[in-house]
Design an enzyme around this catalytic site. Structure first.
Site, short mmCIF file in Angstrom:
data_model
loop_
_atom_site.label_atom_id
_atom_site.label_comp_id
_atom_site.label_asym_id
_atom_site.label_seq_id
_atom_site.Cartn_x
_atom_site.Cartn_y
_atom_site.Cartn_z
N ARG A 7 -9.51 -46.07 -3.53
CA ARG A 7 -9.74 -47.40 -2.94
C ARG A 7 -10.72 -47.25 -1.78
O ARG A 7 -10.35 -46.99 -0.63
CB ARG A 7 -8.40 -47.98 -2.46
CG ARG A 7 -8.52 -49.32 -1.76
CD ARG A 7 -8.88 -50.46 -2.67
NE ARG A 7 -7.87 -50.66 -3.71
CZ ARG A 7 -8.12 -51.28 -4.87
NH1 ARG A 7 -9.33 -51.77 -5.14
NH2 ARG A 7 -7.17 -51.40 -5.78
N GLN A 47 -8.83 -51.52 -16.69
CA GLN A 47 -9.85 -52.22 -15.88
C GLN A 47 -10.85 -51.20 -15.31
O GLN A 47 -10.45 -50.15 -14.79
CB GLN A 47 -9.13 -52.97 -14.74
CG GLN A 47 -9.95 -53.23 -13.52
CD GLN A 47 -9.80 -54.65 -12.99
OE1 GLN A 47 -9.70 -55.60 -13.75
NE2 GLN A 47 -9.80 -54.81 -11.68
N ARG A 55 -14.01 -43.58 -13.23
CA ARG A 55 -13.50 -43.45 -11.86
C ARG A 55 -12.18 -42.69 -11.80
O ARG A 55 -11.72 -42.36 -10.71
CB ARG A 55 -13.36 -44.82 -11.19
CG ARG A 55 -12.33 -45.75 -11.83
CD ARG A 55 -12.22 -47.05 -11.05
NE ARG A 55 -11.23 -47.96 -11.63
CZ ARG A 55 -10.69 -48.98 -10.98
NH1 ARG A 55 -11.03 -49.23 -9.74
NH2 ARG A 55 -9.81 -49.76 -11.57
N HIS A 106 -19.41 -49.29 -7.46
CA HIS A 106 -18.50 -50.19 -6.73
C HIS A 106 -18.45 -49.82 -5.24
O HIS A 106 -17.43 -49.35 -4.73
CB HIS A 106 -17.12 -50.07 -7.36
CG HIS A 106 -16.17 -51.18 -7.05
ND1 HIS A 106 -15.88 -51.58 -5.77
CD2 HIS A 106 -15.44 -51.97 -7.87
CE1 HIS A 106 -15.00 -52.57 -5.83
NE2 HIS A 106 -14.72 -52.83 -7.09
N ASP A 142 -15.32 -63.06 -4.85
CA ASP A 142 -15.43 -62.19 -6.03
C ASP A 142 -16.47 -62.84 -6.96
O ASP A 142 -16.14 -63.68 -7.78
CB ASP A 142 -14.05 -62.06 -6.71
CG ASP A 142 -14.03 -60.94 -7.75
OD1 ASP A 142 -15.09 -60.34 -8.01
OD2 ASP A 142 -12.94 -60.68 -8.29
N GLU A 180 -21.84 -54.34 -5.16
CA GLU A 180 -21.70 -53.45 -6.32
C GLU A 180 -22.84 -53.71 -7.30
O GLU A 180 -22.86 -54.73 -7.99
CB GLU A 180 -20.35 -53.73 -7.01
CG GLU A 180 -19.19 -53.82 -6.03
CD GLU A 180 -17.95 -54.50 -6.60
OE1 GLU A 180 -17.80 -54.55 -7.84
OE2 GLU A 180 -17.13 -55.00 -5.83
O1 LIG Z 1 -8.45 -53.11 -7.95
P1 LIG Z 1 -9.68 -52.61 -8.71
O2 LIG Z 1 -9.39 -52.35 -10.16
O3 LIG Z 1 -10.30 -51.42 -8.03
O4 LIG Z 1 -10.74 -53.77 -8.67
C1 LIG Z 1 -11.17 -54.28 -7.46
C2 LIG Z 1 -12.15 -55.45 -7.69
O5 LIG Z 1 -13.33 -54.95 -8.23
C3 LIG Z 1 -14.39 -55.91 -8.31
O6 LIG Z 1 -15.52 -55.29 -8.83
C4 LIG Z 1 -13.96 -57.03 -9.23
O7 LIG Z 1 -14.99 -58.01 -9.31
C5 LIG Z 1 -12.66 -57.63 -8.72
O8 LIG Z 1 -12.24 -58.66 -9.62
C6 LIG Z 1 -11.61 -56.56 -8.57
O9 LIG Z 1 -10.43 -57.14 -8.01
#
Ligand SMILES: O=P(O)(O)OC[C@H]1O[C@@H](O)[C@H](O)[C@@H](O)[C@@H]1O
Length: 315
Positions: A73, A97, A102, A184, A229, A289
């Protein structure tokens, strides 16, 4: 002139202070005589620190898992081969997701330093670090979910006041595949209430906070006053800038990528993310990003795609 090096360290030189690279305990740390430095975790090839002029430019949650148990994070997680939740009925639909890059263990391929590369300014050195990930190196689960033969090379180049991150995607197999990619990047800012994002004026965007409806940004700069977002696609300008207290602090220059996501979770979303700490950290970060996330990039057998960013600190 390029000076290839072994992964462990640069050769000593009599030419004065030299860039240095250390690979240790699952991470690689590089620094320049100017004091600029970068740290990359092999887990996700995640850049977790980028310092220039004595300042940390990236935001990293104090609760980020750095032990390979969860995507980091903060820093610069690499998103591949799908951005966001994978669509149903698509070749990526069984992936988590943001895909598997990553959360995979990458290989460190080595470093080279240069006195005249794209990032070397006014005689200053730059240092280039390469990381690789291929189909054979991802988890069985990821390979089962996305069974294509691919190779990724991620190149992180540190220069004075700047960092370049480029992702090279190769189709090594005999089947065409579709992919999305995104870098990201979590940038650190002093105070989100005094921060704006420039370079996205008059651009259409998909607002993920407002049920993925399409809008056009009417103002030249974007202020962050709540959860943001947004997916901006096919952007005309190459540079998106973070402006703090009226002064551009960071410039993000896209290279062969058309799209940019702007994300700040704000209060409620940050509270819902277990690894987002401190909870009011949303006041000190903004994600810009760069990516190829509008539709899909098609890669035929043997083909290669490369895209990335140069980020410059003006502080
Ligand atoms: O919690 P994650 O999977 O790292 O994603 C964080 C965010 O990443 C962003 O790139 C997305 O547009 C968001 O929708 C998302 O909440």
């Amino acid at each position: 002139m390029d000076r290839p090096n072994r992964p462990s360290a640069l050769s000593p030189s009599t030419l004065g202070p030299q860039p240095s690279v250390h690979a240790e305990q699952g991470r690689v740390i590089a620094s320049l005589p100017t004091g600029d430095s970068v740290e990359i975790l092999l887990y996700g090839a995640t850049v977790t620190s980028w310092k220039s002029n004595g300042r940390q430019n990236l935001w990293l949650s104090s609760a980020a898992k750095l032990d390979g148990s969860k995507a980091v994070r903060g820093g610069i997680p690499v998103v591949f081969p799908v951005f966001g939740p994978p669509p149903k009925g698509h070749a990526t639909s069984a992936l988590p997701q943001h895909g598997f890059a990553r959360t995979s263990h990458w290989e460190y391929l080595g470093s080279s330093s240069s006195e005249s590369g794209a990032l070397a300014k006014g005689g200053d050195d730059s240092i280039k670090l390469d990381f690789g990930l291929s189909a054979a190196q991802i988890s069985d689960e990821a390979r089962k979910a996305w069974g294509y033969d691919f190779a990724l090379v991620y190149t992180v180049t540190l220069g004075k006041d700047r960092l370049q991150t480029m992702l090279n995607v190769q189709n090594k197999g005999d089947k065409t595949f579709d992919f999305q990619m995104l870098l990201h990047t979590y940038f650190q800012v002093k105070d989100i209430s005094k921060t704006t994002v420039n370079g996205l004026g008059s651009q259409p965007y998909v607002d993920k906070v407002l049920n993925a409806t399409t809008h056009t940004q009417t103002t030249p700069s974007l202020s962050i006053t709540g959860e943001v977002d947004r997916v901006y696609a096919q952007i005309r300008q190459d540079t998106t800038s973070i402006v703090e207290d009226g002064k551009p602090s960071i410039d993000v220059v896209r290279d062969n990528l058309d799209d940019t996501v702007v994300w700040n979770p704000w209060i409620e979303k940050a509270n819902g993310l277990g690894d987002f700490e401190p909870k009011d950290g949303y006041k000190n970060m903004i994600c810009i990003e760069v990516g190829a996330v509008d539709g899909w990039q098609k890669l035929e057998p043997g083909e290669t795609f490369e895209g990335g960013q140069i980020v410059k600190s003006n502080l």
